[in-house]
Design a protein around this motif. Structure first.
Motif, PDB file in Angstrom:
ATOM      1  N   ASP A   1       0.837  -1.207   0.000  1.00  0.00           N
ATOM      2  CA  ASP A   1       0.000   0.000   0.000  1.00  0.00           C
ATOM      3  C   ASP A   1       0.870   1.255   0.000  1.00  0.00           C
ATOM      4  N   THR A   2       1.986   1.165  -0.718  1.00  0.00           N
ATOM      5  CA  THR A   2       2.873   2.317  -0.838  1.00  0.00           C
ATOM      6  C   THR A   2       2.178   3.456  -1.582  1.00  0.00           C
ATOM      7  N   CYS A   3       2.238   4.654  -1.011  1.00  0.00           N
ATOM      8  CA  CYS A   3       1.607   5.811  -1.674  1.00  0.00           C
ATOM      9  C   CYS A   3       2.457   6.254  -2.870  1.00  0.00           C
ATOM     10  N   LEU A   4       1.763   6.576  -3.945  1.00  0.00           N
ATOM     11  CA  LEU A   4       2.428   7.001  -5.180  1.00  0.00           C
ATOM     12  C   LEU A   4       3.403   8.147  -4.908  1.00  0.00           C
ATOM     13  N   LYS A   5       4.578   8.043  -5.503  1.00  0.00           N
ATOM     14  CA  LYS A   5       5.602   9.082  -5.346  1.00  0.00           C
ATOM     15  C   LYS A   5       5.095  10.446  -5.796  1.00  0.00           C
ATOM     16  N   ASN A   6       5.723  11.497  -5.255  1.00  0.00           N
ATOM     17  CA  ASN A   6       5.464  12.892  -5.656  1.00  0.00           C
ATOM     18  C   ASN A   6       4.104  13.436  -5.254  1.00  0.00           C
ATOM     19  N   CYS A   7       3.256  12.584  -4.720  1.00  0.00           N
ATOM     20  CA  CYS A   7       1.938  13.078  -4.325  1.00  0.00           C
ATOM     21  C   CYS A   7       1.956  13.540  -2.872  1.00  0.00           C
ATOM     22  N   TYR A   8       1.172  14.558  -2.606  1.00  0.00           N
ATOM     23  CA  TYR A   8       0.905  14.900  -1.205  1.00  0.00           C
ATOM     24  C   TYR A   8       0.060  13.782  -0.607  1.00  0.00           C
ATOM     25  N   ILE A   9       0.404  13.414   0.600  1.00  0.00           N
ATOM     26  CA  ILE A   9      -0.385  12.389   1.285  1.00  0.00           C
ATOM     27  C   ILE A   9      -1.260  13.082   2.324  1.00  0.00           C
TER      28      ILE A   9
ATOM     29  N   MET B   1       1.312  16.574  14.964  1.00  0.00           N
ATOM     30  CA  MET B   1       2.319  17.269  14.150  1.00  0.00           C
ATOM     31  C   MET B   1       3.701  17.234  14.801  1.00  0.00           C
ATOM     32  N   GLU B   2       3.709  17.385  16.129  1.00  0.00           N
ATOM     33  CA  GLU B   2       4.998  17.422  16.822  1.00  0.00           C
ATOM     34  C   GLU B   2       5.638  16.045  16.926  1.00  0.00           C
ATOM     35  N   ASP B   3       4.819  15.011  16.905  1.00  0.00           N
ATOM     36  CA  ASP B   3       5.355  13.664  17.091  1.00  0.00           C
ATOM     37  C   ASP B   3       5.606  12.901  15.800  1.00  0.00           C
ATOM     38  N   MET B   4       5.086  13.370  14.678  1.00  0.00           N
ATOM     39  CA  MET B   4       5.291  12.664  13.413  1.00  0.00           C
ATOM     40  C   MET B   4       6.192  13.519  12.526  1.00  0.00           C
ATOM     41  N   ASP B   5       6.892  12.899  11.650  1.00  0.00           N
ATOM     42  CA  ASP B   5       7.723  13.645  10.717  1.00  0.00           C
ATOM     43  C   ASP B   5       6.914  14.091   9.516  1.00  0.00           C
ATOM     44  N   ASP B   6       7.370  15.188   8.909  1.00  0.00           N
ATOM     45  CA  ASP B   6       6.964  15.542   7.547  1.00  0.00           C
ATOM     46  C   ASP B   6       5.548  16.072   7.354  1.00  0.00           C
ATOM     47  N   ILE B   7       4.828  16.405   8.428  1.00  0.00           N
ATOM     48  CA  ILE B   7       3.514  17.038   8.222  1.00  0.00           C
ATOM     49  C   ILE B   7       3.741  18.537   8.040  1.00  0.00           C
ATOM     50  N   ILE B   8       3.278  19.076   6.896  1.00  0.00           N
ATOM     51  CA  ILE B   8       3.563  20.473   6.575  1.00  0.00           C
ATOM     52  C   ILE B   8       2.429  21.400   6.988  1.00  0.00           C
ATOM     53  N   ILE B   9       1.224  20.887   7.010  1.00  0.00           N
ATOM     54  CA  ILE B   9       0.074  21.701   7.416  1.00  0.00           C
ATOM     55  C   ILE B   9      -1.046  20.750   7.844  1.00  0.00           C
ATOM     56  N   SER B  10      -1.837  21.209   8.795  1.00  0.00           N
ATOM     57  CA  SER B  10      -3.026  20.457   9.204  1.00  0.00           C
ATOM     58  C   SER B  10      -4.196  21.417   9.178  1.00  0.00           C
ATOM     59  N   TYR B  11      -5.363  20.887   8.913  1.00  0.00           N
ATOM     60  CA  TYR B  11      -6.549  21.745   8.938  1.00  0.00           C
ATOM     61  C   TYR B  11      -7.691  21.002   9.621  1.00  0.00           C
TER      62      TYR B  11
ATOM     63  N   SER C   1       7.970  13.159   1.221  1.00  0.00           N
ATOM     64  CA  SER C   1       8.139  12.381   2.453  1.00  0.00           C
ATOM     65  C   SER C   1       8.400  10.904   2.158  1.00  0.00           C
ATOM     66  N   ASN C   2       9.309  10.359   2.960  1.00  0.00           N
ATOM     67  CA  ASN C   2       9.529   8.920   2.830  1.00  0.00           C
ATOM     68  C   ASN C   2       9.274   8.225   4.166  1.00  0.00           C
ATOM     69  N   TRP C   3       8.497   8.910   4.975  1.00  0.00           N
ATOM     70  CA  TRP C   3       8.196   8.394   6.314  1.00  0.00           C
ATOM     71  C   TRP C   3       7.488   7.048   6.193  1.00  0.00           C
ATOM     72  N   PHE C   4       7.944   6.075   6.959  1.00  0.00           N
ATOM     73  CA  PHE C   4       7.408   4.712   6.880  1.00  0.00           C
ATOM     74  C   PHE C   4       7.281   4.214   5.447  1.00  0.00           C
ATOM     75  N   LYS C   5       8.285   4.564   4.665  1.00  0.00           N
ATOM     76  CA  LYS C   5       8.332   4.163   3.258  1.00  0.00           C
ATOM     77  C   LYS C   5       7.024   4.460   2.542  1.00  0.00           C
ATOM     78  N   ARG C   6       6.328   5.497   2.978  1.00  0.00           N
ATOM     79  CA  ARG C   6       5.065   5.947   2.368  1.00  0.00           C
ATOM     80  C   ARG C   6       3.979   4.875   2.431  1.00  0.00           C
ATOM     81  N   ARG C   7       4.073   4.006   3.411  1.00  0.00           N
ATOM     82  CA  ARG C   7       3.021   2.981   3.500  1.00  0.00           C
ATOM     83  C   ARG C   7       1.763   3.575   4.121  1.00  0.00           C
ATOM     84  N   ALA C   8       0.679   3.553   3.331  1.00  0.00           N
ATOM     85  CA  ALA C   8      -0.558   4.236   3.712  1.00  0.00           C
ATOM     86  C   ALA C   8      -1.081   3.782   5.080  1.00  0.00           C
TER      87      ALA C   8
END
Ligand code: DGT
Ligand code: MG
Ligand code: MG
Ligand code: MG
Ligand code: MG
Length: 268
Positions: A16-24, A62-72, A86-93
Protein backbone atom coordinates in the motif's frame (compact mmCIF):
# COMPACT_ATOMS: atom_id res chain seq x y z
CA UNK A 1 18.80 -17.01 9.92
CA UNK A 2 16.76 -19.95 8.77
CA UNK A 3 13.21 -19.13 7.83
CA UNK A 4 10.37 -20.97 9.46
CA UNK A 5 7.90 -22.77 7.27
CA UNK A 6 5.35 -20.19 8.35
CA UNK A 7 7.25 -17.31 6.84
CA UNK A 8 5.34 -17.47 3.56
CA UNK A 9 2.30 -15.83 5.19
CA UNK A 10 4.11 -12.52 4.88
CA UNK A 11 3.43 -12.65 1.16
CA UNK A 12 -0.25 -12.22 1.85
CA UNK A 13 0.39 -8.62 2.90
CA UNK A 14 -0.58 -6.20 0.17
CA UNK A 15 1.55 -3.31 -0.96
CA UNK A 16 0.00 0.00 0.00
CA UNK A 17 2.87 2.32 -0.84
CA UNK A 18 1.61 5.81 -1.67
CA UNK A 19 2.43 7.00 -5.18
CA UNK A 20 5.60 9.08 -5.35
CA UNK A 21 5.46 12.89 -5.66
CA UNK A 22 1.94 13.08 -4.33
CA UNK A 23 0.90 14.90 -1.20
CA UNK A 24 -0.39 12.39 1.28
CA UNK A 25 -3.49 13.53 3.14
CA UNK A 26 -4.68 11.70 6.23
CA UNK A 27 -8.13 12.84 7.32
CA UNK A 28 -9.64 11.61 10.54
CA UNK A 29 -13.15 12.15 11.82
CA UNK A 30 -14.75 11.49 15.19
CA UNK A 31 -16.83 8.36 15.33
CA UNK A 32 -20.45 9.14 16.12
CA UNK A 33 -19.65 12.54 17.61
CA UNK A 34 -23.31 13.37 17.32
CA UNK A 35 -23.75 11.14 20.36
CA UNK A 36 -20.47 12.10 22.04
CA UNK A 37 -21.30 15.82 21.82
CA UNK A 38 -24.83 15.32 23.18
CA UNK A 39 -23.72 13.09 26.03
CA UNK A 40 -20.97 15.50 27.09
CA UNK A 41 -23.21 18.52 26.66
CA UNK A 42 -21.07 20.30 24.07
CA UNK A 43 -22.32 23.84 23.57
CA UNK A 44 -24.23 24.42 20.36
CA UNK A 45 -23.34 25.19 17.68
CA UNK A 46 -19.68 25.47 18.74
CA UNK A 47 -17.99 24.34 21.91
CA UNK A 48 -14.60 25.98 22.26
CA UNK A 49 -13.47 23.31 24.72
CA UNK A 50 -14.13 20.58 22.16
CA UNK A 51 -12.54 22.54 19.32
CA UNK A 52 -9.55 23.40 21.51
CA UNK A 53 -9.08 19.77 22.43
CA UNK A 54 -9.18 18.71 18.76
CA UNK A 55 -6.49 21.25 17.96
CA UNK A 56 -4.40 20.19 20.95
CA UNK A 57 -4.46 16.63 19.62
CA UNK A 58 -3.55 17.76 16.11
CA UNK A 59 -0.61 19.67 17.54
CA UNK A 60 0.55 16.52 19.28
CA UNK A 61 0.32 14.60 15.99
CA UNK A 62 2.32 17.27 14.15
CA UNK A 63 5.00 17.42 16.82
CA UNK A 64 5.36 13.66 17.09
CA UNK A 65 5.29 12.66 13.41
CA UNK A 66 7.72 13.64 10.72
CA UNK A 67 6.96 15.54 7.55
CA UNK A 68 3.51 17.04 8.22
CA UNK A 69 3.56 20.47 6.57
CA UNK A 70 0.07 21.70 7.42
CA UNK A 71 -3.03 20.46 9.20
CA UNK A 72 -6.55 21.74 8.94
CA UNK A 73 -9.42 21.02 11.28
CA UNK A 74 -13.05 21.88 11.91
CA UNK A 75 -15.90 20.22 13.80
CA UNK A 76 -14.81 16.64 14.65
CA UNK A 77 -12.32 16.27 11.80
CA UNK A 78 -8.68 17.04 11.08
CA UNK A 79 -6.63 16.65 7.91
CA UNK A 80 -2.87 16.17 8.02
CA UNK A 81 -0.81 16.84 4.91
CA UNK A 82 2.53 15.09 4.49
CA UNK A 83 5.08 16.74 2.26
CA UNK A 84 5.13 15.21 -1.20
CA UNK A 85 8.75 14.07 -0.90
CA UNK A 86 8.14 12.38 2.45
CA UNK A 87 9.53 8.92 2.83
CA UNK A 88 8.20 8.39 6.31
CA UNK A 89 7.41 4.71 6.88
CA UNK A 90 8.33 4.16 3.26
CA UNK A 91 5.06 5.95 2.37
CA UNK A 92 3.02 2.98 3.50
CA UNK A 93 -0.56 4.24 3.71
CA UNK A 94 -1.66 1.98 6.55
CA UNK A 95 1.34 2.88 8.72
CA UNK A 96 0.91 6.60 8.17
CA UNK A 97 -2.81 6.55 8.77
CA UNK A 98 -2.81 4.34 11.83
CA UNK A 99 0.02 6.29 13.48
CA UNK A 100 -1.84 9.56 12.95
CA UNK A 101 -5.20 8.27 14.09
CA UNK A 102 -3.95 6.39 17.15
CA UNK A 103 -1.76 9.29 18.28
CA UNK A 104 -4.74 11.60 17.88
CA UNK A 105 -7.14 9.29 19.72
CA UNK A 106 -4.89 8.72 22.70
CA UNK A 107 -4.21 12.47 22.86
CA UNK A 108 -7.96 13.10 22.95
CA UNK A 109 -8.23 11.07 26.12
CA UNK A 110 -4.91 12.28 27.54
CA UNK A 111 -5.70 15.99 27.17
CA UNK A 112 -9.45 15.78 27.82
CA UNK A 113 -9.23 17.14 31.36
CA UNK A 114 -7.17 20.14 30.28
CA UNK A 115 -10.22 21.28 28.35
CA UNK A 116 -13.16 19.81 30.25
CA UNK A 117 -11.82 20.04 33.79
CA UNK A 118 -13.78 17.91 36.22
CA UNK A 119 -16.34 16.80 33.64
CA UNK A 120 -15.40 13.18 32.99
CA UNK A 121 -15.03 11.56 29.60
CA UNK A 122 -17.76 8.93 29.71
CA UNK A 123 -16.48 6.35 27.22
CA UNK A 124 -13.44 5.81 24.98
CA UNK A 125 -13.92 7.84 21.79
CA UNK A 126 -12.79 6.61 18.39
CA UNK A 127 -11.84 8.18 15.08
CA UNK A 128 -11.92 6.89 11.53
CA UNK A 129 -9.14 7.65 9.10
CA UNK A 130 -8.54 7.69 5.37
CA UNK A 131 -5.64 8.41 3.05
CA UNK A 132 -6.00 10.44 -0.13
CA UNK A 133 -3.21 11.35 -2.56
CA UNK A 134 -3.06 14.63 -4.45
CA UNK A 135 -0.60 14.96 -7.32
CA UNK A 136 -0.56 18.75 -7.75
CA UNK A 137 -0.51 21.87 -5.64
CA UNK A 138 -3.79 22.90 -7.23
CA UNK A 139 -5.44 19.62 -6.22
CA UNK A 140 -4.11 19.92 -2.68
CA UNK A 141 -5.25 23.51 -2.35
CA UNK A 142 -8.66 22.56 -3.72
CA UNK A 143 -8.86 19.78 -1.15
CA UNK A 144 -8.17 22.22 1.70
CA UNK A 145 -10.57 24.74 0.16
CA UNK A 146 -13.23 22.04 0.07
CA UNK A 147 -12.83 21.38 3.80
CA UNK A 148 -12.86 25.08 4.65
CA UNK A 149 -15.91 25.71 2.47
CA UNK A 150 -17.60 22.82 4.28
CA UNK A 151 -16.74 24.49 7.60
CA UNK A 152 -18.28 27.75 6.40
CA UNK A 153 -21.48 26.21 5.04
CA UNK A 154 -22.07 24.12 8.17
CA UNK A 155 -21.21 26.91 10.56
CA UNK A 156 -23.46 29.42 8.83
CA UNK A 157 -26.33 26.96 8.93
CA UNK A 158 -25.69 25.88 12.53
CA UNK A 159 -25.27 29.45 13.76
CA UNK A 160 -28.58 30.66 12.34
CA UNK A 161 -30.33 27.40 13.28
CA UNK A 162 -29.32 27.59 16.95
CA UNK A 163 -29.98 31.32 17.07
CA UNK A 164 -33.56 30.65 15.93
CA UNK A 165 -33.90 27.96 18.60
CA UNK A 166 -32.01 29.51 21.51
CA UNK A 167 -32.98 33.14 21.03
CA UNK A 168 -35.97 32.97 18.74
CA UNK A 169 -37.77 30.32 20.78
CA UNK A 170 -38.44 28.06 17.78
CA UNK A 171 -38.47 24.30 18.12
CA UNK A 172 -35.78 22.48 16.17
CA UNK A 173 -38.43 21.35 13.65
CA UNK A 174 -39.67 24.92 13.20
CA UNK A 175 -36.12 26.19 12.73
CA UNK A 176 -35.48 23.47 10.15
CA UNK A 177 -38.62 24.47 8.23
CA UNK A 178 -37.72 28.12 8.44
CA UNK A 179 -34.31 27.46 6.86
CA UNK A 180 -35.49 25.09 4.15
CA UNK A 181 -34.45 26.44 0.75
CA UNK A 182 -32.69 29.52 2.13
CA UNK A 183 -29.48 30.75 0.56
CA UNK A 184 -26.48 32.15 2.40
CA UNK A 185 -27.74 35.72 1.93
CA UNK A 186 -31.12 34.79 3.47
CA UNK A 187 -29.43 33.27 6.49
CA UNK A 188 -27.26 36.34 6.98
CA UNK A 189 -30.36 38.51 6.67
CA UNK A 190 -32.34 36.53 9.27
CA UNK A 191 -29.51 36.88 11.78
CA UNK A 192 -28.98 40.54 11.03
CA UNK A 193 -32.54 41.80 10.92
CA UNK A 194 -34.06 39.60 13.62
CA UNK A 195 -31.17 39.13 16.04
CA UNK A 196 -28.79 41.97 15.28
CA UNK A 197 -26.01 39.48 14.54
CA UNK A 198 -23.49 40.26 11.85
CA UNK A 199 -22.25 36.82 10.86
CA UNK A 200 -18.92 38.29 9.78
CA UNK A 201 -18.24 39.24 13.38
CA UNK A 202 -18.66 35.68 14.65
CA UNK A 203 -15.36 34.18 15.90
CA UNK A 204 -12.92 33.30 13.14
CA UNK A 205 -12.18 29.90 14.68
CA UNK A 206 -15.82 28.97 14.07
CA UNK A 207 -16.11 30.46 10.58
CA UNK A 208 -12.72 29.38 9.23
CA UNK A 209 -11.63 26.39 11.28
CA UNK A 210 -8.00 25.97 12.32
CA UNK A 211 -4.88 25.61 10.21
CA UNK A 212 -1.70 24.50 11.96
CA UNK A 213 1.59 25.35 10.31
CA UNK A 214 5.25 25.38 11.26
CA UNK A 215 6.60 28.74 12.27
CA UNK A 216 10.35 29.35 12.23
CA UNK A 217 11.59 31.10 15.31
CA UNK A 218 14.94 32.65 15.93
CA UNK A 219 16.11 31.95 19.43
CA UNK A 220 19.19 33.36 21.11
CA UNK A 221 20.60 31.55 24.10
CA UNK A 222 23.81 32.08 26.00
CA UNK A 223 26.24 29.23 26.13
CA UNK A 224 29.30 28.84 28.32
CA UNK A 225 32.30 27.91 26.21
CA UNK A 226 35.86 27.16 27.16
CA UNK A 227 38.53 27.71 24.52
CA UNK A 228 42.07 26.48 25.02
CA UNK A 229 44.24 28.99 26.91
CA UNK A 230 41.25 31.21 27.67
CA UNK A 231 38.88 31.64 30.56
CA UNK A 232 35.45 30.13 30.27
CA UNK A 233 33.05 32.76 28.90
CA UNK A 234 29.43 33.19 27.90
CA UNK A 235 28.65 33.69 24.24
CA UNK A 236 25.29 34.27 22.57
CA UNK A 237 24.25 31.51 20.19
CA UNK A 238 21.44 32.01 17.72
CA UNK A 239 19.56 29.03 16.47
CA UNK A 240 16.39 28.39 14.57
CA UNK A 241 13.62 26.47 16.15
CA UNK A 242 10.27 25.67 14.68
CA UNK A 243 7.02 25.48 16.48
CA UNK A 244 3.46 24.75 15.52
CA UNK A 245 1.34 27.84 15.19
CA UNK A 246 -2.43 28.05 14.74
CA UNK A 247 -4.30 30.41 12.46
CA UNK A 248 -7.97 30.83 11.73
CA UNK A 249 -7.58 32.56 8.42
CA UNK A 250 -8.83 32.05 4.90
CA UNK A 251 -6.84 29.33 3.15
CA UNK A 252 -8.94 29.34 -0.02
CA UNK A 253 -7.56 32.54 -1.56
CA UNK A 254 -3.96 33.16 -2.68
CA UNK A 255 -2.93 35.44 0.16
CA UNK A 256 -2.29 32.73 2.75
CA UNK A 257 -0.14 30.75 0.30
CA UNK A 258 1.79 33.81 -0.79
CA UNK A 259 2.52 34.64 2.82
CA UNK A 260 3.67 31.08 3.51
CA UNK A 261 5.60 30.04 0.39
CA UNK A 262 7.47 27.27 2.26
CA UNK A 263 4.47 25.03 2.84
CA UNK A 264 4.11 23.65 -0.69
CA UNK A 265 6.88 22.28 -2.85
CA UNK A 266 7.00 23.25 -6.51
CA UNK A 267 4.96 21.28 -9.02
CA UNK A 268 7.84 19.91 -11.06
P1 DGT B 1 -19.68 9.66 11.89
O1 DGT B 1 -18.60 10.68 11.62
O2 DGT B 1 -20.30 9.20 10.62
O3 DGT B 1 -19.25 8.56 12.79
O4 DGT B 1 -20.87 10.42 12.70
P2 DGT B 1 -20.83 11.82 13.43
O5 DGT B 1 -21.98 11.85 14.37
O6 DGT B 1 -19.49 12.08 14.03
O7 DGT B 1 -21.12 12.84 12.25
P3 DGT B 1 -20.24 13.97 11.57
O8 DGT B 1 -18.78 13.71 11.70
O9 DGT B 1 -20.77 14.14 10.19
O10 DGT B 1 -20.65 15.27 12.37
C1 DGT B 1 -19.96 15.78 13.46
C2 DGT B 1 -20.84 15.78 14.70
O11 DGT B 1 -20.09 16.32 15.79
C3 DGT B 1 -22.10 16.61 14.58
O12 DGT B 1 -23.20 15.86 15.06
C4 DGT B 1 -21.88 17.78 15.48
C5 DGT B 1 -20.82 17.30 16.45
N1 DGT B 1 -19.94 18.40 16.83
C6 DGT B 1 -18.70 18.68 16.37
N2 DGT B 1 -18.23 19.81 16.94
C7 DGT B 1 -19.19 20.24 17.79
C8 DGT B 1 -19.30 21.35 18.68
O13 DGT B 1 -18.40 22.19 18.82
N3 DGT B 1 -20.47 21.46 19.39
C9 DGT B 1 -21.48 20.55 19.27
N4 DGT B 1 -22.58 20.73 19.98
N5 DGT B 1 -21.40 19.49 18.44
C10 DGT B 1 -20.27 19.35 17.72
MG1 MG C 1 -19.71 11.32 8.83
MG1 MG D 1 -17.81 12.28 12.86
MG1 MG E 1 -17.32 15.15 10.92
MG1 MG F 1 6.47 -2.76 16.18
Amino acid sequence: MAKSKFEYVRNFETDDTCLKNCYIVVRLDGRNFHKLSELHKFLKPNDDRALGLMTRCARSVMEDMDDIIISYGQSDEYSFIFKRSSNWFKRRASKLMTHVVSQFSSSYVFYWKEYFGDQPLLYPPGFDGRVVLYPSNRNLRDYLSWRQADCHINNLYNTVFWTLVQRGGLTTTQAEDRLKGTLAADKNEIMFSEFDINYNNEPLVHRKGTALIWEKMEETVTKRVKLPNEDEKEVPVTRFRRRVSACHCDIIGDQFWEEHPDILEDDN
